[in-house]
Write an enzyme that holds these catalytic residues in place. Structure first.
Site, PDB file in Angstrom:
ATOM      1  N   GLY A  29     -75.045  23.493  30.855  1.00 60.15           N
ATOM      2  CA  GLY A  29     -74.021  24.492  31.543  1.00 60.15           C
ATOM      3  C   GLY A  29     -74.947  25.353  32.473  1.00 60.15           C
ATOM      4  N   SER A  68     -74.652  25.787  35.944  1.00 58.24           N
ATOM      5  CA  SER A  68     -73.886  25.897  37.138  1.00 58.24           C
ATOM      6  C   SER A  68     -73.424  27.215  37.352  1.00 58.24           C
ATOM      7  CB  SER A  68     -72.719  24.989  37.523  1.00 58.24           C
ATOM      8  OG  SER A  68     -71.995  24.997  35.968  1.00 58.24           O
ATOM      9  N   ARG A  69     -73.093  27.990  36.364  1.00 65.75           N
ATOM     10  CA  ARG A  69     -72.684  29.277  36.268  1.00 65.75           C
ATOM     11  C   ARG A  69     -73.239  30.317  35.343  1.00 65.75           C
ATOM     12  NH1 ARG A  69     -67.440  29.435  34.437  1.00 65.75           N
ATOM     13  NH2 ARG A  69     -67.274  27.216  33.972  1.00 65.75           N
ATOM     14  N   VAL A  77     -71.682  17.535  27.561  1.00 72.41           N
ATOM     15  CA  VAL A  77     -72.579  17.527  26.605  1.00 72.41           C
ATOM     16  C   VAL A  77     -71.855  16.850  25.276  1.00 72.41           C
ATOM     17  CG1 VAL A  77     -74.144  18.976  27.490  1.00 72.41           C
ATOM     18  CG2 VAL A  77     -72.604  19.879  25.991  1.00 72.41           C
ATOM     19  N   ASN A 125     -77.419  25.615  26.336  1.00 72.47           N
ATOM     20  CA  ASN A 125     -76.561  26.747  26.678  1.00 72.47           C
ATOM     21  C   ASN A 125     -75.067  26.425  26.967  1.00 72.47           C
ATOM     22  OD1 ASN A 125     -76.108  29.728  28.531  1.00 72.47           O
ATOM     23  ND2 ASN A 125     -75.590  27.899  29.589  1.00 72.47           N
ATOM     24  N   TYR A 156     -64.874  29.518  17.651  1.00 74.24           N
ATOM     25  CA  TYR A 156     -65.910  29.766  18.375  1.00 74.24           C
ATOM     26  C   TYR A 156     -67.213  30.474  17.465  1.00 74.24           C
ATOM     27  CZ  TYR A 156     -68.878  32.153  22.040  1.00 74.24           C
ATOM     28  OH  TYR A 156     -69.853  32.751  22.722  1.00 74.24           O
ATOM     29  N   LYS A 192     -70.891  29.005  16.616  1.00 77.91           N
ATOM     30  CA  LYS A 192     -72.275  29.473  16.968  1.00 77.91           C
ATOM     31  C   LYS A 192     -72.911  29.959  15.701  1.00 77.91           C
ATOM     32  CE  LYS A 192     -71.704  29.898  21.343  1.00 77.91           C
ATOM     33  NZ  LYS A 192     -72.671  29.125  22.261  1.00 77.91           N
ATOM     34  N   ILE A 230     -71.845  39.860  27.682  1.00 80.44           N
ATOM     35  CA  ILE A 230     -72.813  39.359  29.014  1.00 80.44           C
ATOM     36  C   ILE A 230     -71.542  39.352  30.044  1.00 80.44           C
ATOM     37  CG2 ILE A 230     -74.480  38.178  30.183  1.00 80.44           C
ATOM     38  CD1 ILE A 230     -75.401  39.567  27.341  1.00 80.44           C
TER      39      ILE A 230
HETATM   40  P1  NAP Z   1     -69.769  30.517  31.663  1.00 74.00           P
HETATM   41  O1  NAP Z   1     -69.771  31.433  32.565  1.00 74.00           O
HETATM   42  O2  NAP Z   1     -68.018  30.131  31.187  1.00 74.00           O
HETATM   43  O3  NAP Z   1     -70.192  29.076  31.988  1.00 74.00           O
HETATM   44  C1  NAP Z   1     -70.253  27.911  30.899  1.00 74.00           C
HETATM   45  C2  NAP Z   1     -71.274  26.829  31.773  1.00 74.00           C
HETATM   46  O4  NAP Z   1     -70.955  25.700  30.502  1.00 74.00           O
HETATM   47  C3  NAP Z   1     -70.587  26.274  33.112  1.00 74.00           C
HETATM   48  O5  NAP Z   1     -71.907  25.952  33.634  1.00 74.00           O
HETATM   49  C4  NAP Z   1     -69.909  25.103  32.478  1.00 74.00           C
HETATM   50  O6  NAP Z   1     -69.982  24.107  33.734  1.00 74.00           O
HETATM   51  C5  NAP Z   1     -70.733  24.442  31.308  1.00 74.00           C
HETATM   52  N1  NAP Z   1     -69.783  23.787  30.396  1.00 74.00           N
HETATM   53  C6  NAP Z   1     -68.808  23.942  29.685  1.00 74.00           C
HETATM   54  N2  NAP Z   1     -68.319  23.269  28.975  1.00 74.00           N
HETATM   55  C7  NAP Z   1     -69.410  21.965  29.014  1.00 74.00           C
HETATM   56  C8  NAP Z   1     -69.378  20.542  28.868  1.00 74.00           C
HETATM   57  N3  NAP Z   1     -68.603  19.940  27.920  1.00 74.00           N
HETATM   58  N4  NAP Z   1     -70.640  19.994  29.087  1.00 74.00           N
HETATM   59  C9  NAP Z   1     -71.508  20.632  29.965  1.00 74.00           C
HETATM   60  N5  NAP Z   1     -71.237  21.979  30.609  1.00 74.00           N
HETATM   61  C10 NAP Z   1     -70.236  22.502  30.005  1.00 74.00           C
HETATM   62  O7  NAP Z   1     -70.214  30.900  29.932  1.00 74.00           O
HETATM   63  P2  NAP Z   1     -71.384  31.965  29.837  1.00 74.00           P
HETATM   64  O8  NAP Z   1     -70.734  33.508  29.767  1.00 74.00           O
HETATM   65  O9  NAP Z   1     -72.390  31.923  30.766  1.00 74.00           O
HETATM   66  O10 NAP Z   1     -71.799  31.454  28.770  1.00 74.00           O
HETATM   67  C11 NAP Z   1     -73.228  30.681  28.476  1.00 74.00           C
HETATM   68  C12 NAP Z   1     -73.559  30.510  26.911  1.00 74.00           C
HETATM   69  O11 NAP Z   1     -73.563  31.799  26.409  1.00 74.00           O
HETATM   70  C13 NAP Z   1     -72.434  29.650  26.220  1.00 74.00           C
HETATM   71  O12 NAP Z   1     -72.906  28.979  25.078  1.00 74.00           O
HETATM   72  C14 NAP Z   1     -71.612  31.141  25.573  1.00 74.00           C
HETATM   73  O13 NAP Z   1     -71.000  30.708  24.344  1.00 74.00           O
HETATM   74  C15 NAP Z   1     -72.838  32.021  25.231  1.00 74.00           C
HETATM   75  N6  NAP Z   1     -72.671  33.367  25.107  1.00 74.00           N
HETATM   76  C16 NAP Z   1     -71.844  33.960  25.970  1.00 74.00           C
HETATM   77  C17 NAP Z   1     -71.491  35.325  26.088  1.00 74.00           C
HETATM   78  C18 NAP Z   1     -70.919  36.220  27.094  1.00 74.00           C
HETATM   79  O14 NAP Z   1     -70.683  37.333  26.760  1.00 74.00           O
HETATM   80  N7  NAP Z   1     -70.866  35.778  28.226  1.00 74.00           N
HETATM   81  C19 NAP Z   1     -71.828  36.102  24.769  1.00 74.00           C
HETATM   82  C20 NAP Z   1     -72.490  35.100  23.774  1.00 74.00           C
HETATM   83  C21 NAP Z   1     -72.776  33.842  23.928  1.00 74.00           C
HETATM   84  P3  NAP Z   1     -69.024  24.019  34.775  1.00 74.00           P
HETATM   85  O15 NAP Z   1     -69.478  24.975  35.697  1.00 74.00           O
HETATM   86  O16 NAP Z   1     -68.827  22.609  35.334  1.00 74.00           O
HETATM   87  O17 NAP Z   1     -67.321  24.456  34.185  1.00 74.00           O
END
Ligand code: NAP
Length: 242
Positions: A8, A10-11, A60, A86, A152, A156, A184
């Site tokens: 994950g 890409s973003r 994944v 991630n 969710y 986690k 975040i």
């Molecule tokens: P995000 O901006 O939504 O990015 C999600 C990433 O995961 C993207 O690269 C997406 O790919 C990829 N993805 C989603 N489903 C997938 C799959 N089945 N197989 C492979 N790749 C997949 O999320 P984020 O906020 O950066 O979060 C990253 C991690 O941190 C996650 O595990 C999230 O639960 C955790 N987290 C985030 C926060 C927060 O506040 N943002 C807080 C706590 C924990 P595509 O670009 O192709 O869609």
């Protein structure tokens, strides 16, 4: 040569982790599910530091796809030294309306995905001479639970148990740790109303949301922390003191 696979990436947080590892001299396997353009952009970001990168599409939650993802990375870079699990998805639905299929889907991506990729990467990590590690990206909600996203939060929490279990399974060869971010600023959290954002910010002693690069710093610390395994590093602006 040292390489890292970041699911994950890409973003959002994954992209920032990719940038950080690239800056530290690692070649990077960028993984995405659907957003190829964002993944190619992340490849360019890594390459701008002088490190190598490839983008690999793989869901994944599919064990075969996870195995192909690892194989592509190992073939390209001649080995694999670190994995960052991630990739994750979130969904806001009250339990009353939450279908078992949606519950399973979130668990499949967030927990099974980490299991699938770690399992596929084991032999490559064991062959690494760079103090190999796995870092799982959990969440503050693993500790607190959360309304309207029980699946969710449960996923986690499970990821923290998986982290400790894998740390025990793979010691002393591979260290396994987790990072538990608070709020975040990424696409995942972009759908809040201004009122919701303000209420969330008020719960954070540091007074702002975190930046993806601040999670990347924590992952880089765990990569380098040669006497740390089975731990969770909480990175949340002090929110866990509330
Ligand atoms: P995000 O901006 O939504 O990015 C999600 C990433 O995961 C993207 O690269 C997406 O790919 C990829 N993805 C989603 N489903 C997938 C799959 N089945 N197989 C492979 N790749 C997949 O999320 P984020 O906020 O950066 O979060 C990253 C991690 O941190 C996650 O595990 C999230 O639960 C955790 N987290 C985030 C926060 C927060 O506040 N943002 C807080 C706590 C924990 P595509 O670009 O192709 O869609």
């Amino acid at each position: 040569m040292t390489a890292v696979l970041i699911t994950g990436s890409s973003r959002g947080i994954g992209r920032a982790i990719a940038h950080r590892f690239a800056h530290d001299g690692y070649d990077v396997i960028i993984n995405y599910q659907t957003n190829e353009a964002a993944a190619e952009d992340a490849v360019k970001l890594v390459e701008s530091t002088g490190s190598g990168a490839i983008a690999v599409e793989a869901d994944v939650s599919d064990p075969d796809a996870a195995a192909r993802l690892v194989e592509r990375g190992v073939e390209t870079f001649g080995g694999l030294d670190h994995v960052v699990n991630n990739a994750g998805i979130d969904q806001h639905v009250h339990t009353e309306s939450l279908s078992p299929a949606d519950f399973d889907h979130v668990m499949d991506v967030n927990v099974n995905g980490a299991f699938n990729v770690t399992k596929a990467a084991l032999s490559a990590l064991e062959a690494s001479e760079d103090d190999p590690s796995v870092t799982n990206v959990s969440s503050i909600l693993a500790h607190t639970g959360a309304p309207i996203e029980c699946h969710y939060a449960a996923s986690k929490g499970a990821l923290l148990s998986l982290t400790r279990s894998h740390a025990a399974d793979f010691a002393p060869d591979i260290r396994v740790n987790a990072v538990a971010p608070g709020h975040i600023e990424t696409d995942m959290t972009a759908d809040r109303t201004p009122e919701e954002a303000e209420a969330a910010r008020a719960e954070i002693p540091i007074g702002r949301f975190g930046r993806p690069a601040e999670i990347a710093d924590a992952v880089a610390y765990l990569r380098d922390a040669t006497f740390v395994t089975g731990e969770t590093l909480n990175v949340n602006g002090g929110e866990s003191m509330r």
